[in-house]
Design a protein around this motif. Structure first.
Motif, PDB file in Angstrom:
ATOM      1  N   SER A  83      70.986  97.151  52.126  1.00 37.08           N
ATOM      2  CA  SER A  83      71.268  96.001  53.006  1.00 37.08           C
ATOM      3  C   SER A  83      72.517  95.252  52.555  1.00 37.08           C
ATOM      4  CB  SER A  83      70.073  95.063  53.071  1.00 37.08           C
ATOM      5  OG  SER A  83      69.678  94.680  51.785  1.00 37.08           O
ATOM      6  N   ASN A  84      72.908  95.461  51.293  1.00 38.96           N
ATOM      7  CA  ASN A  84      74.149  94.833  50.837  1.00 38.96           C
ATOM      8  C   ASN A  84      75.333  95.276  51.696  1.00 38.96           C
ATOM      9  OD1 ASN A  84      73.606  93.158  48.603  1.00 38.96           O
ATOM     10  ND2 ASN A  84      75.375  94.049  47.589  1.00 38.96           N
ATOM     11  N   TYR A 108      71.117  84.105  46.866  1.00 41.58           N
ATOM     12  CA  TYR A 108      71.394  85.456  46.341  1.00 41.58           C
ATOM     13  C   TYR A 108      72.852  85.565  45.926  1.00 41.58           C
ATOM     14  CZ  TYR A 108      71.892  90.590  46.734  1.00 41.58           C
ATOM     15  OH  TYR A 108      72.169  91.921  46.513  1.00 41.58           O
ATOM     16  N   TYR A 157      73.125  81.556  56.267  1.00 41.50           N
ATOM     17  CA  TYR A 157      72.487  82.692  55.596  1.00 41.50           C
ATOM     18  C   TYR A 157      71.189  82.229  54.932  1.00 41.50           C
ATOM     19  CZ  TYR A 157      71.698  86.203  51.898  1.00 41.50           C
ATOM     20  OH  TYR A 157      71.150  87.140  51.061  1.00 41.50           O
ATOM     21  N   ASP A 196      68.049  87.468  55.712  1.00 42.30           N
ATOM     22  CA  ASP A 196      67.966  88.614  54.803  1.00 42.30           C
ATOM     23  C   ASP A 196      66.506  88.719  54.352  1.00 42.30           C
ATOM     24  OD1 ASP A 196      67.948  90.208  52.561  1.00 42.30           O
ATOM     25  OD2 ASP A 196      69.776  89.360  51.692  1.00 42.30           O
ATOM     26  N   ALA A 198      64.853  90.917  52.561  1.00 43.17           N
ATOM     27  CA  ALA A 198      64.734  91.980  51.552  1.00 43.17           C
ATOM     28  C   ALA A 198      63.341  92.067  50.919  1.00 43.17           C
ATOM     29  CB  ALA A 198      65.787  91.772  50.456  1.00 43.17           C
ATOM     30  N   SER A 229      64.877  99.157  49.612  1.00 41.19           N
ATOM     31  CA  SER A 229      65.117  99.154  48.157  1.00 41.19           C
ATOM     32  C   SER A 229      63.950  98.578  47.378  1.00 41.19           C
ATOM     33  CB  SER A 229      66.371  98.343  47.829  1.00 41.19           C
ATOM     34  OG  SER A 229      67.510  99.043  48.223  1.00 41.19           O
ATOM     35  N   LYS A 230      63.312  97.556  47.899  1.00 39.00           N
ATOM     36  CA  LYS A 230      62.268  96.875  47.128  1.00 39.00           C
ATOM     37  C   LYS A 230      60.888  97.464  47.419  1.00 39.00           C
ATOM     38  CE  LYS A 230      65.668  94.305  46.013  1.00 39.00           C
ATOM     39  NZ  LYS A 230      66.309  94.401  44.703  1.00 39.00           N
ATOM     40  N   TYR A 321      60.639  87.343  41.217  1.00 37.96           N
ATOM     41  CA  TYR A 321      61.264  86.340  40.361  1.00 37.96           C
ATOM     42  C   TYR A 321      60.421  85.095  40.131  1.00 37.96           C
ATOM     43  CZ  TYR A 321      64.948  89.315  42.085  1.00 37.96           C
ATOM     44  OH  TYR A 321      65.675  90.419  42.434  1.00 37.96           O
TER      45      TYR A 321
HETATM   46  C1  PLP Z   1      68.115  88.904  48.676  1.00 37.45           C
HETATM   47  C2  PLP Z   1      68.650  90.292  48.562  1.00 37.45           C
HETATM   48  N1  PLP Z   1      69.289  90.814  49.610  1.00 37.45           N
HETATM   49  C3  PLP Z   1      69.796  92.056  49.568  1.00 37.45           C
HETATM   50  C4  PLP Z   1      69.693  92.832  48.436  1.00 37.45           C
HETATM   51  C5  PLP Z   1      70.367  94.173  48.456  1.00 37.45           C
HETATM   52  O1  PLP Z   1      69.558  95.239  48.338  1.00 37.45           O
HETATM   53  P1  PLP Z   1      70.015  96.692  48.752  1.00 37.45           P
HETATM   54  O2  PLP Z   1      71.496  96.734  48.949  1.00 37.45           O
HETATM   55  O3  PLP Z   1      69.578  97.548  47.624  1.00 37.45           O
HETATM   56  O4  PLP Z   1      69.290  96.976  50.028  1.00 37.45           O
HETATM   57  C6  PLP Z   1      69.033  92.333  47.305  1.00 37.45           C
HETATM   58  C7  PLP Z   1      68.933  93.125  46.069  1.00 37.45           C
HETATM   59  O5  PLP Z   1      68.511  92.703  45.035  1.00 37.45           O
HETATM   60  C8  PLP Z   1      68.499  91.023  47.373  1.00 37.45           C
HETATM   61  O6  PLP Z   1      67.884  90.451  46.333  1.00 37.45           O
END
Ligand code: PLP
Length: 392
Positions: A83-84, A108, A157, A196, A198, A229-230, A321
């Motif tokens: 998602s980054n 973030y 955001y 976001d 995540a 990812s998570k 966290y």
């Molecule tokens: C709030 C948040 N957004 C996005 C991401 C990005 O994750 P990724 O690029 O692995 O999907 C993270 C990763 O730690 C995150 O903490």
């Protein structure tokens, strides 16, 4: 991360990695075999895929994340390498240098780096136990208007589920209040709400809260993003985001120039896991495993830090966290005494100051982010004990 590598004996409560023990090795291995042994789709899986990402996977994500009109959301969706990448592409498409992005203080920090890299101005709005405060959002917009900069505000955001770093989750009523504030300003400012999500699946208590889209956000001004990812595996690098036109086309074009679409094979493997029904089972195990670790960190914080005056934290209902507030007199940053002493004593944390935009609500240097994601329970306990002795 480099400090953790340079101090292998130190207990890192810093890097926000997922727990390696929870990674679905068998499920991914079986899914790879299924994809490769399927004569009808194996070659397609190893071929370039659609630039916007696999259609079936987009539909699965849309059905899972939006209660109405999943097909519309699948059409608005783009799959990215994490998602980054979506955050980067969407922000690059929406922002000119000098534009303002409102966000929680703290927020973030990788997104702050994306914004600074684009020459944008991240601008902090004060938060409480539920995240960004609607009245503060209104007041911030007023002060930006008085400064003559309102037309530079382009994005709000938010990380509404188990935020990184503060671990707050916004209730539905808080989300509605934020939508109301945006509505009030909609005639004067053109602000895209970028949420976001995540950590939405990493919930250890309570019910899921509806997304901003499901709560009635204006479809023309809402962008939502999420990631596997998570909840599955960060190594697969599968993120997603939805965007209205013309933003969707702008992102799609940028992505086509950069990479012709994110890894198609990984998307097919993820889809095979999702379609097998193993994902929900995996989530149950994942939540149970992280809940035990969350409890271990919270217990250790109560036991070792509870007696220190001026130290506080909120029990997170999800995510990875714990956000610590220390006495006002303590600078937890890399120039402060605590940081050096903690490394020497063998524990690493992330200084809270890293998570604050440089404008708007002031940076609180007496804060720190701890993660319970990576370390086993005994090292979580030992890490907090060491941190408490250093603080004392
Ligand atoms: C709030 C948040 N957004 C996005 C991401 C990005 O994750 P990724 O690029 O692995 O999907 C993270 C990763 O730690 C995150 O903490």
């Amino acid at each position: 991360m480099s400090l953790a590598l340079a101090n292998p004996a130190a207990i890192s409560l810093a890097a926000g990695f997922v727990d390696a023990a929870t990674l679905p090795v068998e499920e991914v291995s079986a899914a790879c075999s299924r994809v490769l042994c399927d004569a009808e789709q194996n070659r397609a899986a190893l071929q370039y895929g659609p630039n916007v990402g696999d259609g079936q996977l987009r539909q699965w994500i849309a059905q899972r994340n939006f209660s109405e009109r999943p097909l519309d959301h699948a059409h608005r969706m783009i799959l990215t390498a994490g998602s980054n990448q979506f955050l980067q592409l969407a922000s690059e498409s929406l922002l000119d240098s000098g534009d303002i992005v409102l966000c929680a203080a703290p927020t973030y920090f990788v997104y702050l780096y994306i914004l600074r890299d684009l020459g944008a101005r991240p601008f902090g709005v004060a938060t409480d136990h539920e995240g960004l405060i609607p009245a503060e959002l209104h007041a911030t917009l007023q002060s930006i208007e008085e400064a003559g900069d309102l037309e530079r505000v382009k994005i709000l955001y938010l990380v509404p589920y188990s935020d990184n770093p503060a671990a707050t989750t916004m209730s539905a009523s808080r989300r509605r209040e934020i939508l109301d504030v945006l509505d009030r300003w909609s005639g004067r400012a053109t602000i895209t709400l970028l949420t976001d999500n995540a950590y939405r699946d990493l919930r250890y208590e309570g019910e899921d809260v509806p997304s901003f889209t499901d709560l009635g956000a204006d479809p023309a001004w809402i962008v939502e993003t999420g990631t596997f990812s998570k909840n599955l595996s960060p190594g697969l690098r599968i993120g997603w985001g939805t965007a209205p036109e013309p933003l969707h086309t702008a992102i799609e074009r940028r992505k086509a120039i950069i990479d012709f679409g994110s890894p198609h094979f990984n998307q097919k493997v993820a889809l095979a896991i999702l379609q097998s029904g193993q994902f929900d089972q995996h989530l149950v195990q994942l939540r149970a495993a992280y809940k035990v670790k969350r409890d271990a960190m919270v217990d250790a914080c109560r036991r070792y830090l509870g007696g220190i005056q001026g130290v506080s934290f909120q029990v997170p209902n999800g995510g990875l966290y714990v956000w610590l507030t220390l006495p006002e007199s303590i600078d937890a940053g890399p120039k402060g005494a605590l940081w050096e002493a903690a490394i020497k004593a063998g524990v690493l944390y992330v200084p809270g100051g890293f998570f604050y935009p440089h404008e708007g609500a002031p940076t609180r240097h007496n804060t720190a982010r701890l993660t319970f994601g990576v370390q086993p329970i005994d090292r979580i306990d030992a890490g907090i004990r060491i941190l408490a002795s250093v603080l004392n």
